[in-house]
Design an enzyme around this catalytic site. Structure first.
Site, PDB file in Angstrom:
ATOM      1  CB  ALA A 164      -0.910   0.003   1.222  1.00  0.00           C
ATOM      2  CB  CYS A 165       3.678   2.112   2.093  1.00  0.00           C
ATOM      3  SG  CYS A 165       4.871   3.406   2.353  1.00  0.00           S
ATOM      4  N   PRO A 166       3.454   4.041  -0.761  1.00  0.00           N
ATOM      5  CG  PRO A 166       3.026   6.326  -1.015  1.00  0.00           C
ATOM      6  CD  PRO A 166       2.568   5.098  -0.275  1.00  0.00           C
TER       7      PRO A 166
END
Ligand code: GTP
Length: 551
Positions: free
Chosen positions: A63-65
């Site tokens: 999820a984390c960019p």
């Protein structure tokens, strides 16, 4: 690490407790704190962290960019709560096939349940945020770095002596492009990568407006970079020209999340990449579809759910939006021509090259039977990876184009299951729908005749059937207009039925008041509904109302 030190460290962090889910400062602005572990893996002699196979482990989130910039090894669950990132539970992992990482992976080194346990193992006094990525040294049992920009550089250069030549020669930070890469990174980092966070986490109108305008001003600049590159040389598709670099990787992680999440969740809604930024959109599709590493490390389910279900301050009930709500959903197997048919209808052009769809929505205003209709059309992905989203589209769609290719027998077989799915989700046999046999111009490759299509249409209760050619625009408008007519008819029926029910209730109440029962000779709801349908249909055919609001 002794238990005592761990407790002391934990107590310390409780004292200076960082509220993980509280983002903005008192003035309403979000300020990202610098990462605290800033060591480096280095090929230099006597380096504290020398490159070594199997010594390091990378923890990331899909999820984390920030974590998305680096190569996934262990994947945390998409949900973040007051205690930060967690690993999937045994229950969540049970029953999954080998290699299925749809809920993340179990923590392999210590069996930890939480990412923060790694931070405390590295430093019991740690009092910062528990962020991904984490580059872990299994030998020294500590965090080498939790700064994505630095991890990406280490992975790019420091392991080259240990890698096969074809991997080692990939250089995302080539010497001759470094100053241009740094320049673009500076522009992108603060204004776009972090800009969306500063917009979304703002807690005052003034700060929000300033930040959202800044994000879009810089997207305009990036669009211009791509345009200038391609005006000079058509093959200059990347940020620095013909070569894929770190600058592309760092921009990609934000752009791929932009339309699905940042537009609504972080209120970055001045525009969308797919509608307002054709050059950025083309570049995004190029990376996603033509370079497997980008697609393989992008998981839209984790991305959408993480943001919408983890940020309580922004979305307290954790509802993941379905939208944009499509009226017409185009369904079918991969490569049958869904995009070509849709683009031909919406824009009047034929798309020659095959570029598998992630999910594209289009708007078009048309007039049908004298009524103006604003349509939202969703061109879905035929590729299996995205079919999880299909349920959501079907739920919200009002009419369906089921497309197969006359050159591909399986594509018609696949439609049978798709139609069943539509009817099941809609819980009705009466769903506006057309069956389309596309690529009718390919006479030599045809394996399905018109009669094959007609047979299926009859099995489906005479669902309207069209053979189309997106290439020559044969029957394309006709098929779309047919489904719009069906939607209009159904909406008219529903509102007539509602009106009729109300009248019935009124009448029953009246009769109840009078205390008189009307037996037999009274109102038969079915015949009334039928009558009403007929009268609505005849009224509708005379109607020249200027606006039919389908949206
Ligand atoms: N000859 C011919 N080719 C077509 C027609 N429609 C589509 N194609 C070609 O078929 C290929 C696939 O078309 P798309 O429109 O991308 O197919 P799709 O169903 O959207 O594919 P996914 O995005 O994978 O689901 C492209 O190369 C198109 O040019 C048609 O009517 N005639």
């Amino acid at each position: 690490m002794s238990f005592l030190r761990f407790i002391r460290g934990f107590a310390n962090t409780q004292k200076n407790k960082i509220e993980i889910l509280k983002f903005a400062d008192k003035d309403g602005a979000y300020r990202r704190l610098p990462s605290q572990f800033r060591n480096a893996i280095s090929r230099e002699p006597n380096a504290e962290f020398p490159p070594d196979l199997n010594r390091y482990h990378l923890y990331v989130s899909f999820a984390c960019p920030w974590a998305h910039r680096a190569l996934p090894v262990s994947v945390v669950h998409w949900h973040m709560d007051d205690n930060g990132w967690r690993f999937p539970t045994k229950e969540e992992l049970s029953g999954l096939k080998n290699g299925d990482i749809s809920v993340g992976t179990a923590e392999p080194n210590y069996g930890f349940e939480r990412l923060k346990e790694l931070y405390f193992k590295a430093n019991p006094e740690y009092n910062g945020r528990f962020t991904v990525p984490v580059l872990w040294d299994k030998q020294k049992e500590t965090i080498v770095s939790n700064e994505s920009a630095e991890i990406i550089r280490m992975l790019n250069s420091e392991f080259n002596d240990l890698l096969p030549a074809d991997y080692a020669q990939v250089d995302l930070y080539p010497e001759n492009l470094r100053s241009r890469i740094d320049e673009i990174n500076d522009l992108v980092y603060d204004n776009i990568n972090n800009g969306v966070y500063k917009t979304g986490f703002a807690t005052s109108q003034e700060v929000y407006e300033k930040e959202v305008k800044n994000v879009f001003a810089h997207l305009d600049k990036v669009e211009q970079i791509f345009k200038t590159n391609q005006d000079k040389n058509h093959n200059d598709k990347f940020l620095t020209g013909t070569t894929l670099t770190e600058a592309d990787v760092r921009l990609f992680t934000t752009i791929v999340r932009f339309d699905p999440v940042y537009v609504q969740h972080f209120k970055c809604n001045i525009g969308m990449i797919r509608h307002q930024y054709p050059y950025i959109n083309d570049w995004l599709r190029l990376l996603y579809w033509k370079i497997p590493a980008f697609k393989d490390s992008t998981n839209f389910e984790h991305i959408k759910k993480h943001y919408t279900k983890s940020h309580k301050a922004i979305n307290p009930h954790g509802i993941t939006p379905v939208g944009p709500i499509p009226d017409i959903v185009v369904l079918g197997a991969g490569g049958v021509g869904k995009s070509s048919v849709t683009v031909q209808f919406v824009q009047g052009v034929y798309v020659e090259s095959y570029d598998p769809t992630i999910e594209d929505s289009y708007r078009k205003s048309i007039e049908v039977d004298g009524r103006a209709c604003d349509l939202e059309i969703l061109d879905t992905a035929g590729v299996a990876q995205f079919t999880a989203m299909r349920e959501l589209y079907i739920k919200s769609g009002k009419g369906f184009l089921l497309v197969y290719s006359v050159t591909d027998e399986n594509s018609l077989t696949e439609l049978l299951a798709l139609r069943e799915q539509v009817l099941r989700i809609k819980d009705s046999e009466n769903v506006p729908m057309v069956l389309i046999g596309n690529k009718s111009d390919l006479d030599d490759d045809r394996v399905l005749s018109i009669d094959d299509g007609i047979k299926v249409s009859q099995q489906w209760g005479s669902v309207p059937f069209y053979e189309t050619s997106a290439m020559y625009k044969t029957n394309v408008d006709e098929a779309f207009i047919d489904v719009v007519r069906q939607i209009m008819l159904k909406e008219a029926q529903i509102s007539a039925e509602k009106k009729q029910q109300k009248e019935l209730q009124k009448q029953q109440a009246l009769e109840g008041d009078k205390g008189a029962a009307v037996n037999g000779a009274g109102i038969d709801s079915e015949s009334v509904l039928k009558r009403n349908r007929q009268s609505t249909a005849s009224k509708k055919s005379k109607s020249h109302s200027k606006c039919c609001t389908i949206v």
